[in-house]
Design an enzyme around this catalytic site. Structure first.
Site, PDB file in Angstrom:
ATOM      1  CB  SER A 138      -0.969  -0.047   1.188  1.00 38.20           C
ATOM      2  OG  SER A 138      -2.077   0.776   0.973  1.00 38.20           O
TER       3      SER A 138
ATOM      4  CG  ASP B  39      -6.637  -3.038  -3.755  1.00 36.70           C
ATOM      5  OD1 ASP B  39      -7.417  -2.295  -3.119  1.00 36.70           O
ATOM      6  OD2 ASP B  39      -5.415  -3.102  -3.511  1.00 36.70           O
TER       7      ASP B  39
ATOM      8  CG  HIS C  79      -5.520  -2.732   0.124  1.00 38.17           C
ATOM      9  ND1 HIS C  79      -4.857  -2.260  -0.974  1.00 38.17           N
ATOM     10  CD2 HIS C  79      -4.966  -2.099   1.193  1.00 38.17           C
ATOM     11  CE1 HIS C  79      -3.950  -1.371  -0.598  1.00 38.17           C
ATOM     12  NE2 HIS C  79      -3.986  -1.266   0.710  1.00 38.17           N
TER      13      HIS C  79
END
Length: 635
Positions: A194, A299, A330
């Site tokens: 991320s 995601d 995610h």
């Protein structure tokens, strides 16, 4: 409960894992690779503060970023030069890292004790140093975050410079004597999920010497595409994220820097200098490191256009690269395919950081999850035989419902924007007319068709008002069992048992809870989405006023993916206005009329579509689906 040597499941054993109790290290078989030979508990643990050469918090002193280091003591005594695995993050004291939300910890003298994630436990015994960097303005670093801008990227870049003798490090946050990195070879691999993986992308785009490889997991390649989409705004902004990660930054005053975030991220969705600074795709020509990408095709936090455009830019630059695509949202691959991921990651770092000839660069380029826990290797991504195919919208007997085929059509179709409706409402009852969307589908597929790459749609649209939003999505209509990416865990369920991955030390163990696939049955799967503001039809840099009743032509992108549509299913395109779950609505919601002769979708397809699709054949009534949930944090 931690799994003992006799308690491993068969799949883990087949992958070469021996799950160990807390006092032992799990082993993964790596051909001709670095093996565990150094004492993790006795490793050197230290912090160095690196001068960034900036004064982001305006206190009159150059910012220093904290780099917490753990490295094998034996190599230091022998004078060996070892490579570095680095994870630069803003989250080490704010929201934590990993599926189990780990934070950095320190002893009463401020020395690092707990290093989040398994990287240190697994790789330090194998002859690597692990360096966890606090971005400027977070945890023990001074300065301020700027959400992907110069300060963030420079935080990690300057640590790489220090590791290669080009920057100054100190033994304290303020003052202190200088410290050199005479223990490292200077070869650095950056990794992270991320925000962390995003920083790896940004640092690679500087071309910094010493960065040999990056492993961005569910990472952003252009911050514009995290907060905006072709002129449409997602309704959240960088200043909110900055406030979250600076919450425990030691009291620096970052109000001025945060004000720049508010000013730069204009609400109208235009692409300007603020976003250009944070656009790593535009700087991909500078990348000299190899790149190993991992991303979930579902995601909805860091949307998949981010990996797709980054991949394409790297390919154009001839960068050595590899990709894993899962069905999750995610999620880190450590939490959906653990043994295989650790083995592959180990081989990757061994090759690019230690120079070990283990053949990983010759392995298949792509590995894709086709069904939950069912993986397929692919020689290339996009698939080698996927070709860009133009499909046209052809009218049927029901208004707004027609066929999708290779033949051009004529006529018009229309829908009225309703800012309270979105993807789920549009996809339901696909055979029926809907006032808020139009839907065009192929005939039933005689054989599987693969969508592999990044699609786009071109519309010629006439709005009834002076502003309009557009949404489009590709849908696979047919029953399937998928990972439940919208549920808690985004496709995984976390159990109570643990497996251990490396050495242990007081306050820093290597054991993590086992996860399994969380699945659900659906009647359709959305495989790609895209959004746009029609006012940006001429340029993303500046919207243009729309005249009601005037047609405008605009092309916008749909999300990157790799998806196989089975035989018996149908591929559909849905076009609507404001997607209630994603984008902000226009001031006035219009009726939008599409010119069918000038509207088409470009899809990278492999396989044969029906030559003469017939309208109908789609299910009627409510359909089982996965409801999206808002996902706006970058953990």
């Amino acid at each position: 409960m931690r799994l003992g040597i006799g308690g491993c499941v068969a799949a883990l054993l087949a992958a070469g894992l021996v799950a160990a109790p807390a006092t032992a290290a799990a082993s993964v078989s790596v051909s001709a690779g670095s093996g565990p030979q150094y004492d993790f508990a006795g490793a050197i643990r230290e912090t160095v503060w690196v001068d960034t050469g900036r004064d982001g918090d305006g206190d009159g002193q150059p910012d220093r970023v904290a780099a917490d280091i753990v490295r094998p003591a034996e190599t230091a005594k022998a004078g060996a030069k070892i490579p570095v695995i680095m994870d630069a993050s803003p989250y080490y004291s704010s929201v934590g890292r990993g599926n189990e939300t780990e934070f950095k910890t320190y002893d009463d003298q401020g020395r690092p004790v707990g290093f989040p994630l398994y990287y240190d436990n697994y790789f330090v015994p194998r002859g690597y140093a692990v360096v966890l960097v606090d971005l400027a303005g977070t945890n023990r670093s001074t300065g301020c975050v700027d959400v992907g801008g110069e300060s963030d990227v420079n935080s990690a870049k300057r640590v790489i410079d220090w590791l290669n003798g080009r920057a100054t490090g100190y033994g304290a946050k303020t003052g202190g004597g200088t410290v050199t990195a005479d223990w490292t070879s200077g070869a650095v691999g950056m990794i992270g999920k991320s925000y962390d993986g995003t920083i790896a992308n940004g640092v690679a785009a500087t071309g910094v010497d010493g960065l040999k490889t990056i492993v961005p997991i569910s990472a952003i390649s252009s911050w514009y595409d995290y907060y905006r989409s072709d002129g449409a705004a997602f309704g959240f902004d960088p200043a909110e994220l900055a406030a979250t990660v600076e919450a425990r930054n030691g009291g620096q005053d970052c109000s001025a820097e945060n004000g720049k975030l508010v000013e730069g991220a204009t609400a109208n969705g235009d692409y300007g200098p603020f976003w250009a600074e944070r656009d790593y795709v535009a700087k991909a020509k500078n990348v000299r490191a190899s790149v190993f990408i991992s991303h979930g095709v579902n995601d909805l936090n860091v949307r998949t256009i981010n990996f797709g455009q980054w991949w394409d830019a790297l390919a154009a630059n001839g960068v050595q690269r590899k990709i894993w695509l899962s069905q999750t949202g995610h999620v880190d691959p450590f939490d959906y395919r653990r043994a295989e991921w650790v083995e592959t990651l180990h081989r990757w770092f061994d090759h690019y950081l230690m120079g070990i000839d283990n053949g990983i660069e010759k392995d298949p380029m792509a590995t894709v999850e086709r069904q939950p826990d069912q993986w397929a290797d692919q020689a290339t991504y996009p698939a080698k035989d996927a070709s860009q195919t133009t499909l046209h919208l052809q009218p049927g007997n029901t208004p707004g419902v027609g066929t999708l085929g290779t033949d051009a059509a004529s006529g018009t179709t229309s829908f009225t924007d309703n800012a309270k409706v979105g993807e789920v409402g549009w996809a339901a009852n696909p055979s029926a007319m809907s006032p808020n969307r139009v839907l065009y589908s192929t005939g039933e597929l005689a054989s599987p068709v693969q969508v592999s790459g990044t699609s786009s749609i071109t519309v010629t649209a006439t709005p009834s008002t002076s502003s309009a939003r557009l949404s489009a999505m590709l849908v696979d209509y047919g029953p399937a069992t998928i990972r439940n990416f919208s549920a808690r865990g985004e496709g995984i369920t976390t159990g109570s048992q643990e497996t251990c991955w490396g050495g242990n030390a007081p306050g820093d163990d290597a054991c993590y809870k086992v996860t399994t696939a969380n699945t659900t049955k659906v009647d359709y799967t959305v495989l790609s989405r895209g959004w746009a503001d029609l006012a940006n039809y001429q340029s993303l840099s500046q919207e243009s006023p729309l005249t009601p009743g005037q047609p405008y032509t605009m092309t916008f992108r749909l999300a990157s993916t790799d998806h196989v549509i089975p035989a018996g299913h149908r591929l559909a395109l849905i076009v609507g206005g404001t997607d209630v779950d994603v984008i902000t609505p226009p001031a006035q919601t219009p009726k939008v009329t599409l010119d069918l002769a000038k509207t088409s979708v470009l899809i990278p397809l492999s396989g044969a579509l029906p030559a003469h699709p017939q309208a109908g054949g789609l299910p009627a009534g409510p359909l089982a689906h996965v409801s999206r949930r808002a996902a706006v944090d970058l953990r």
